[in-house]
Design a protein around this motif. Structure first.
Motif, PDB file in Angstrom:
ATOM      1  N   ASP A 153      11.973  20.620 -27.962  1.00  0.00           N
ATOM      2  CA  ASP A 153      12.446  19.421 -28.659  1.00  0.00           C
ATOM      3  C   ASP A 153      13.600  18.780 -27.899  1.00  0.00           C
ATOM      4  OD1 ASP A 153      10.661  19.616 -30.862  1.00  0.00           O
ATOM      5  OD2 ASP A 153      11.933  21.182 -31.737  1.00  0.00           O
ATOM      6  N   ASP A 154      14.374  19.615 -27.224  1.00  0.00           N
ATOM      7  CA  ASP A 154      15.533  19.129 -26.470  1.00  0.00           C
ATOM      8  C   ASP A 154      15.592  19.905 -25.159  1.00  0.00           C
ATOM      9  OD1 ASP A 154      18.488  18.997 -25.619  1.00  0.00           O
ATOM     10  OD2 ASP A 154      18.424  17.576 -27.292  1.00  0.00           O
ATOM     11  N   VAL A 155      15.928  19.224 -24.069  1.00  0.00           N
ATOM     12  CA  VAL A 155      15.951  19.876 -22.765  1.00  0.00           C
ATOM     13  C   VAL A 155      16.996  20.988 -22.710  1.00  0.00           C
ATOM     14  CG1 VAL A 155      17.625  18.377 -21.599  1.00  0.00           C
ATOM     15  CG2 VAL A 155      15.725  19.360 -20.309  1.00  0.00           C
ATOM     16  N   SER A 156      17.973  20.942 -23.612  1.00  0.00           N
ATOM     17  CA  SER A 156      18.983  22.000 -23.656  1.00  0.00           C
ATOM     18  C   SER A 156      18.384  23.345 -24.040  1.00  0.00           C
ATOM     19  CB  SER A 156      20.088  21.628 -24.646  1.00  0.00           C
ATOM     20  OG  SER A 156      19.573  21.540 -25.968  1.00  0.00           O
ATOM     21  N   GLU A 157      17.175  23.346 -24.586  1.00  0.00           N
ATOM     22  CA  GLU A 157      16.499  24.581 -24.957  1.00  0.00           C
ATOM     23  C   GLU A 157      15.822  25.269 -23.767  1.00  0.00           C
ATOM     24  OE1 GLU A 157      15.192  22.507 -29.221  1.00  0.00           O
ATOM     25  OE2 GLU A 157      13.684  23.129 -27.762  1.00  0.00           O
ATOM     26  N   LEU A 158      15.800  24.588 -22.632  1.00  0.00           N
ATOM     27  CA  LEU A 158      15.030  25.098 -21.488  1.00  0.00           C
ATOM     28  C   LEU A 158      15.545  26.448 -21.000  1.00  0.00           C
ATOM     29  CD1 LEU A 158      12.877  24.807 -19.293  1.00  0.00           C
ATOM     30  CD2 LEU A 158      14.496  23.409 -17.987  1.00  0.00           C
ATOM     31  N   GLY A 159      16.856  26.583 -20.851  1.00  0.00           N
ATOM     32  CA  GLY A 159      17.405  27.822 -20.314  1.00  0.00           C
ATOM     33  C   GLY A 159      17.003  29.035 -21.136  1.00  0.00           C
ATOM     34  N   ALA A 160      17.113  28.925 -22.460  1.00  0.00           N
ATOM     35  CA  ALA A 160      16.752  30.048 -23.323  1.00  0.00           C
ATOM     36  C   ALA A 160      15.273  30.375 -23.218  1.00  0.00           C
ATOM     37  CB  ALA A 160      17.129  29.723 -24.769  1.00  0.00           C
ATOM     38  N   ALA A 161      14.429  29.340 -23.136  1.00  0.00           N
ATOM     39  CA  ALA A 161      12.984  29.567 -23.023  1.00  0.00           C
ATOM     40  C   ALA A 161      12.655  30.251 -21.695  1.00  0.00           C
ATOM     41  CB  ALA A 161      12.234  28.244 -23.156  1.00  0.00           C
ATOM     42  N   LEU A 162      13.302  29.814 -20.635  1.00  0.00           N
ATOM     43  CA  LEU A 162      13.065  30.436 -19.328  1.00  0.00           C
ATOM     44  C   LEU A 162      13.462  31.905 -19.340  1.00  0.00           C
ATOM     45  CD1 LEU A 162      14.376  27.591 -16.978  1.00  0.00           C
ATOM     46  CD2 LEU A 162      12.005  28.353 -17.153  1.00  0.00           C
ATOM     47  N   LYS A 163      14.623  32.212 -19.907  1.00  0.00           N
ATOM     48  CA  LYS A 163      15.066  33.601 -19.964  1.00  0.00           C
ATOM     49  C   LYS A 163      14.091  34.457 -20.765  1.00  0.00           C
ATOM     50  CE  LYS A 163      20.058  32.858 -19.431  1.00  0.00           C
ATOM     51  NZ  LYS A 163      21.384  32.931 -20.108  1.00  0.00           N
ATOM     52  N   ARG A 164      13.637  33.927 -21.886  1.00  0.00           N
ATOM     53  CA  ARG A 164      12.732  34.701 -22.739  1.00  0.00           C
ATOM     54  C   ARG A 164      11.417  34.987 -22.028  1.00  0.00           C
ATOM     55  NH1 ARG A 164      12.690  31.410 -26.516  1.00  0.00           N
ATOM     56  NH2 ARG A 164      10.602  30.518 -26.627  1.00  0.00           N
ATOM     57  N   PHE A 165      10.851  33.962 -21.393  1.00  0.00           N
ATOM     58  CA  PHE A 165       9.538  34.132 -20.768  1.00  0.00           C
ATOM     59  C   PHE A 165       9.620  34.877 -19.437  1.00  0.00           C
ATOM     60  CE2 PHE A 165       7.762  30.158 -23.109  1.00  0.00           C
ATOM     61  CZ  PHE A 165       7.520  30.933 -24.233  1.00  0.00           C
ATOM     62  N   SER A 166      10.767  34.814 -18.770  1.00  0.00           N
ATOM     63  CA  SER A 166      10.878  35.501 -17.467  1.00  0.00           C
ATOM     64  C   SER A 166      10.859  37.005 -17.613  1.00  0.00           C
ATOM     65  CB  SER A 166      12.153  35.066 -16.746  1.00  0.00           C
ATOM     66  OG  SER A 166      13.307  35.544 -17.421  1.00  0.00           O
ATOM     67  N   ASP A 167      11.129  37.505 -18.802  1.00  0.00           N
ATOM     68  CA  ASP A 167      11.106  38.948 -19.035  1.00  0.00           C
ATOM     69  C   ASP A 167       9.700  39.477 -19.307  1.00  0.00           C
ATOM     70  OD1 ASP A 167      13.844  39.240 -18.726  1.00  0.00           O
ATOM     71  OD2 ASP A 167      14.262  38.864 -20.847  1.00  0.00           O
ATOM     72  N   LEU A 168       8.734  38.592 -19.434  1.00  0.00           N
ATOM     73  CA  LEU A 168       7.365  39.013 -19.725  1.00  0.00           C
ATOM     74  C   LEU A 168       6.690  39.531 -18.460  1.00  0.00           C
ATOM     75  CD1 LEU A 168       6.253  36.029 -22.002  1.00  0.00           C
ATOM     76  CD2 LEU A 168       7.193  38.235 -22.714  1.00  0.00           C
ATOM     77  N   SER A 169       5.654  40.311 -18.647  1.00  0.00           N
ATOM     78  CA  SER A 169       4.916  40.869 -17.506  1.00  0.00           C
ATOM     79  C   SER A 169       3.763  39.989 -17.061  1.00  0.00           C
ATOM     80  CB  SER A 169       4.373  42.261 -17.870  1.00  0.00           C
ATOM     81  OG  SER A 169       3.517  42.176 -19.009  1.00  0.00           O
TER      82      SER A 169
END
Length: 537
Positions: free
Chosen positions: A504-520
């Motif tokens: 919804d807001d580009v400010s959310e990008l960092g958190a989304a990247l961190k969450r998904f980068s931990d996936l296998s």
């Protein structure tokens, strides 16, 4: 191991393995199954794309991050023609790619009898796009042909090599002895040229260095050279990230006026491993690249030295070997040429020129770089990538590449990102792709899931071909054909079993990247140009 007898197909896998091949990308078919006979028992990993063009782009992405040739294994006829676009991109961007294809049985070649997957002259079709193309007519020639192929891939300007093996040759038995990797050595500069360049470096008051993709492997030595002669380091798209954070770094396109002004004011410009072609040096086709007072061009390809701007001193050499010879001649305290100040002024002038929209898009790229240090950003032809190509510093060498230069193929990003992830499986890979470009290779999301590639597909959705729409408007043309409808990317991700989010807001990008980068495995983030606040000005 001594001499053993194997089929050509089995021997081929052994030869690939002996030359350090870790992965091959391909779709098996009846015209290549005999090449797969020895694959399962080998250490080589097989990655199955959804389309042979994807196999070529995966091989490209793998080659860019590893420096090793990417290998595509495709069937004769449509399998090979599907790979042509990827070969053309690799040819334009000087990426080492080995394409091994089948071809119909020797007795049928050239007769036009309607055999399955038949082409009039498959080898001739590939010749303009390959550094070498060879039809293996004699089974016992396989080791020598493959040795020549790997030597070419490693000893000159990189690009695609094509080997085709007739179906009846694949099953022939041949004697195979001890296998060793092919040896290759690129050209080395004449010592007179090295001494002349050293003298130019000693005399220069305002030097500058241009770095292209052919210089990335020599990044540490180039940095030493730049520091000794106090020269700003201008990096083209394929060289970005070589000098991240260095005060001499100018990560901006030579198509921009500020960079051109810096070069025009320099009394020595050393161009290392760069084609000096239009997509880097004259992106807007305005013909405004300046004549340079004293241009030295260093390239591994003699033909390339005869193209583009005329050099006062053309040097035929690999960049790495040239610097091995040059740096000892420049030992001692470096010259003071105010290089850091000139580089800073250029960076500031570029920043002032960028539009608010471009700055917002580059801000997204910077968020990716800062959130995931050491990540690899693989791009397609989309607006945020165009902005980054103008001015963006990747966080590492081989950390930024895309198809918006050179051949400019849409649909490159997703499969190339998968190839990059296979090459560096522990590194987060971000595929920045537009909604239009992603639909060229949408099914490769499934390939990423199959092989567990740690790719975050970051979809830049501007409801169509936004860059072309803007270009048509700028030319006074009523936009037509530039608004193809897009699917619900979140539902596409769900269908393939990928986690996803639309911001919804580009400010959310960092958190989304961190969450998904931990996936296998892979995941998907969507940014909508108008629906995501802050994505663009």
């Amino acid at each position: 191991m001594g001499v053993v007898t194997k089929t050509v197909g089995e021997a081929l896998i052994d030869i690939l393995e002996a030359n350090g091949v870790e992965a091959v990308f391909g779709i098996p078919g009846v015209h290549t199954v005999e090449l797969y006979r020895g694959l399962a028992a080998s250490e080589i990993r097989h990655i199955t794309p959804r389309h042979e063009q994807g196999a070529g782009f995966m091989a490209d992405g793998y080659a860019r991050v590893t420096g090793k040739p990417g290998v595509a294994l495709v069937i004769t006829g449509p399998g090979l023609t599907n790979t042509i676009t990827a070969m053309a991109q690799a040819y334009q961007d000087s990426v080492p790619m080995l394409v091994i294809s089948g071809v119909n049985a020797r007795a049928s070649l050239g007769h036009g009898r309607g055999k399955l997957h038949e082409l009039p002259d498959q080898r001739a079709m590939m010749a303009p796009l390959a550094l070498m193309t060879h039809t293996l007519l004699e089974p016992s020639d396989l080791p020598a042909v493959m040795e020549r192929a790997f030597a070419i891939l490693q000893s000159r300007r990189p690009g695609p090599v094509h080997i085709e093996i007739p179906t009846d040759v694949m099953v022939e038995m041949i004697a195979v002895g001890d296998l060793r990797p092919s040896k290759a050595c690129g050209p080395r500069a004449a010592q007179a040229h090295v001494r002349e360049l050293a003298e130019k470096c000693r005399k220069a008051q305002r030097p500058a260095i241009l770095c292209g993709g052919g210089s990335v492997a020599a990044a540490d030595k180039i940095r030493l050279l730049a520091e000794r002669i106090d020269a700003p380091l201008i990096t083209t798209v394929n060289a970005r990230g070589m000098f991240a954070g260095h005060p001499l770094s100018v990560p901006a396109s030579p198509s921009l006026a500020a960079v051109r002004d810096l070069l025009a004011a320099s009394d020595l410009v050393i161009a290392l491993g760069t084609q000096m072609g239009q997509t880097d040096y004259d992106m807007y086709a305005d013909g405004g690249f300046p004549e340079l007072a004293d241009l030295v061009r260093v390239d591994i390809d003699a033909d390339q030295l005869a193209r583009g701007p005329e050099a006062a001193l053309p040097v035929l050499s690999s960049v790495d070997q040239l610097l091995d010879d040059l740096l000892p001649l420049l030992e001692g305290p470096g010259t003071a040429a105010d290089g850091a100040a000139r580089a800073k002024a250029c960076r500031e002038a570029v920043s002032t020129w960028l539009s608010p929209k471009m700055q917002a898009e580059i801000g997204v790229l910077e968020t990716i770089r800062e959130t995931l240090p050491g990540c690899i950003i693989v791009g397609d032809s989309t607006q945020a990538i165009y902005s980054g190509n103008l001015s963006f510093e990747a966080g590492r060498p081989h950390g930024w590449f895309n198809a918006a230069t050179g051949f400019g193929a849409l649909g490159y990003g997703p499969p190339a990102a998968i190839g990059a992830s296979i090459g560096e499986p522990e590194t987060p890979v971000i595929c920045l792709v537009g909604d239009g470009g992603l639909q060229f290779s949408l099914a490769e999301i499934g390939s990423a899931r199959d092989c567990g590639a740690r790719v975050i597909f970051l979809v830049w959705n501007n409801d169509g071909y936004g860059e072309i729409r803007t270009y048509m408007l700028d030319c006074g043309i009523e936009p037509e054909g530039v608004t193809p409808s897009a699917p619900d990317f979140g539902k596409i991700a769900e269908a393939y079993g990928l986690p996803s989010v639309r911001l919804d807001d580009v400010s959310e990008l960092g958190a989304a990247l961190k969450r998904f980068s931990d996936l296998s495995g892979p995941s998907l983030i969507e940014i909508h140009e108008t629906g995501t606040r802050g994505a663009t000005a």
